[in-house]
Design a protein around this motif. Structure first.
Motif, PDB file in Angstrom:
ATOM      1  N   HIS A   1      -2.387  82.077  11.088  1.00  0.00           N
ATOM      2  CA  HIS A   1      -1.699  82.376   9.834  1.00  0.00           C
ATOM      3  C   HIS A   1      -2.503  81.930   8.613  1.00  0.00           C
ATOM      4  CE1 HIS A   1       1.662  81.897  12.844  1.00  0.00           C
ATOM      5  NE2 HIS A   1       1.875  83.129  12.393  1.00  0.00           N
ATOM      6  N   ASP A   2      -2.699  80.622   8.466  1.00  0.00           N
ATOM      7  CA  ASP A   2      -3.265  80.077   7.228  1.00  0.00           C
ATOM      8  C   ASP A   2      -4.697  80.524   6.969  1.00  0.00           C
ATOM      9  OD1 ASP A   2      -0.885  78.774   6.959  1.00  0.00           O
ATOM     10  OD2 ASP A   2      -1.642  76.804   7.570  1.00  0.00           O
ATOM     11  N   LEU A   3      -5.493  80.666   8.012  1.00  0.00           N
ATOM     12  CA  LEU A   3      -6.912  80.953   7.848  1.00  0.00           C
ATOM     13  C   LEU A   3      -7.249  82.389   8.233  1.00  0.00           C
ATOM     14  CD1 LEU A   3      -8.425  77.599   9.160  1.00  0.00           C
ATOM     15  CD2 LEU A   3      -7.888  78.251   6.818  1.00  0.00           C
ATOM     16  N   SER A   4      -6.288  83.279   8.045  1.00  0.00           N
ATOM     17  CA  SER A   4      -6.520  84.705   8.234  1.00  0.00           C
ATOM     18  C   SER A   4      -5.881  85.449   7.073  1.00  0.00           C
ATOM     19  CB  SER A   4      -5.956  85.191   9.571  1.00  0.00           C
ATOM     20  OG  SER A   4      -4.551  85.027   9.608  1.00  0.00           O
ATOM     21  N   ASP A   5      -6.164  86.727   6.980  1.00  0.00           N
ATOM     22  CA  ASP A   5      -5.651  87.555   5.890  1.00  0.00           C
ATOM     23  C   ASP A   5      -4.425  88.317   6.375  1.00  0.00           C
ATOM     24  OD1 ASP A   5      -5.119  89.322   3.881  1.00  0.00           O
ATOM     25  OD2 ASP A   5      -7.071  90.310   3.895  1.00  0.00           O
ATOM     26  N   PRO A   6      -3.223  87.929   5.930  1.00  0.00           N
ATOM     27  CA  PRO A   6      -2.010  88.579   6.438  1.00  0.00           C
ATOM     28  C   PRO A   6      -1.875  90.034   6.013  1.00  0.00           C
ATOM     29  CG  PRO A   6      -1.471  87.117   4.613  1.00  0.00           C
ATOM     30  CD  PRO A   6      -2.924  86.884   4.934  1.00  0.00           C
ATOM     31  N   SER A   7      -2.642  90.467   5.023  1.00  0.00           N
ATOM     32  CA  SER A   7      -2.534  91.847   4.553  1.00  0.00           C
ATOM     33  C   SER A   7      -3.410  92.807   5.350  1.00  0.00           C
ATOM     34  CB  SER A   7      -2.906  91.931   3.070  1.00  0.00           C
ATOM     35  OG  SER A   7      -4.289  91.668   2.877  1.00  0.00           O
ATOM     36  N   ALA A   8      -4.259  92.277   6.234  1.00  0.00           N
ATOM     37  CA  ALA A   8      -5.187  93.132   6.984  1.00  0.00           C
ATOM     38  C   ALA A   8      -4.447  93.924   8.054  1.00  0.00           C
ATOM     39  CB  ALA A   8      -6.282  92.290   7.617  1.00  0.00           C
ATOM     40  N   ALA A   9      -5.084  94.988   8.501  1.00  0.00           N
ATOM     41  CA  ALA A   9      -4.478  95.859   9.510  1.00  0.00           C
ATOM     42  C   ALA A   9      -4.705  95.355  10.928  1.00  0.00           C
ATOM     43  CB  ALA A   9      -5.048  97.273   9.378  1.00  0.00           C
TER      44      ALA A   9
END
Length: 286
Positions: free
Chosen positions: A62-70
């Motif tokens: 969660h924190d170290l990824s981009d939640p808007s990515a596909a």
């Protein structure tokens, strides 16, 4: 610190010499029971039960990824990544050691992110299991993160995108492209977490696990240098992928340790590639 791989005894000595930030990057990712099965969970509960004293849990899910990515585990923008790392106490000038409880792939992924934005970091060879095997202590005591401050200094050439793979597939650019999945997954013989089984046509297979020994530690670098001599001498840049840009990072750490500085990860990997029905997928081990 020198080199991307650090042994448990070396980490114990390093901690006595000065400050070091230690981050557990574990994500719980179940083996796919059927195609499209992408069950995953934070590794924080396991970290809370037993971790290297003074370490913190870094949440790649969660924190170290981009939640808007596909696709899952997409890298954040450099400034967003730096801000989230600062929340974990990462500070410029203080080295970071990453580890996990899952064979090293998550520690390698976090190392790749840290290295990308210019943070001095190493992977703990063998992770928590090696730390314990060395007779070093673990604890369930949680120490709050100290104040951190990270300036993002992203390095060029650390990532390739879908457009780059399209150009390579069309013969418009030169690279050696390798899949880090195990041979069964590469061939499409087992269920995949993604839309379609198989691999990107024309890519080779170098399983990340083949670089590790039975205890999950990197095989001796001299041995790897001999086994990978052809790849190390390859004049083309090396592009790595897997299912979601995680196992490929293990290859990236090893190749960096062996002296290659022109290695890039395809972040979207098969999750992104397979989702586009216009792109080919190849089955089989060749």
């Amino acid at each position: 610190m020198t080199g991307p791989i650090l042994g448990p005894a070396d980490l114990a000595v390093r901690r006595e010499q000065g400050p070091v930030t230690i981050l557990d990057a574990t994500v719980e990712l179940a083996a796919a029971a059927h195609d499209g099965d992408h069950r995953s969970a934070s590794g924080r509960p396991g970290w809370e039960r037993a971790h290297i004293p003074g370490s913190l849990h870094a949440d790649l899910l969660h924190d170290l990824s981009d939640p808007s990515a596909a696709y899952h585990f997409a890298r954040p923008a450099p400034e967003a990544l730096a801000a989230r790392l600062a929340d974990l106490g990462v500070r410029d000038g203080v080295p970071v050691v990453t580890y996990d409880r899952a064979g090293g792939i998550w520690a390698a992924r976090l190392w790749w992110l840290l290295n990308w934005i210019g943070v001095d970091a190493c992977v703990l060879d063998g992770g928590l299991a090696a730390w314990r095997s060395a007779g070093l202590p673990v604890t369930d005591v949680i120490v709050p993160a100290a104040a951190g401050a990270v300036a993002a200094r992203p390095r060029d050439g650390r990532w390739v995108e879908l457009a780059d793979l399209r150009r390579w597939s069309a013969g418009e650019t030169e690279a050696t492209v390798l899949c880090a999945l195990n041979p069964e997954a590469y061939a499409g013989e087992v269920p995949t977490r993604y839309s379609r089984r198989g691999h990107i046509p024309g890519t080779g297979n170098l399983p990340a696990r083949s670089l590790l020994d039975g205890d999950g530690r990197f095989r001796p670098l001299d041995e790897l240098r001999s086994d990978l001599a052809g790849l190390l001498a390859d004049p083309a840049p090396i592009w790595l992928y897997c299912g979601g840009g995680i196992s490929a990072a293990t290859l990236g750490v090893a190749l960096t340790a062996l002296g290659r500085d022109d290695v890039a990860l395809y972040d979207g990997s098969l999750e992104e590639w397979s989702a586009d029905e216009s792109l080919p997928i190849q089955l089989g081990r060749s």
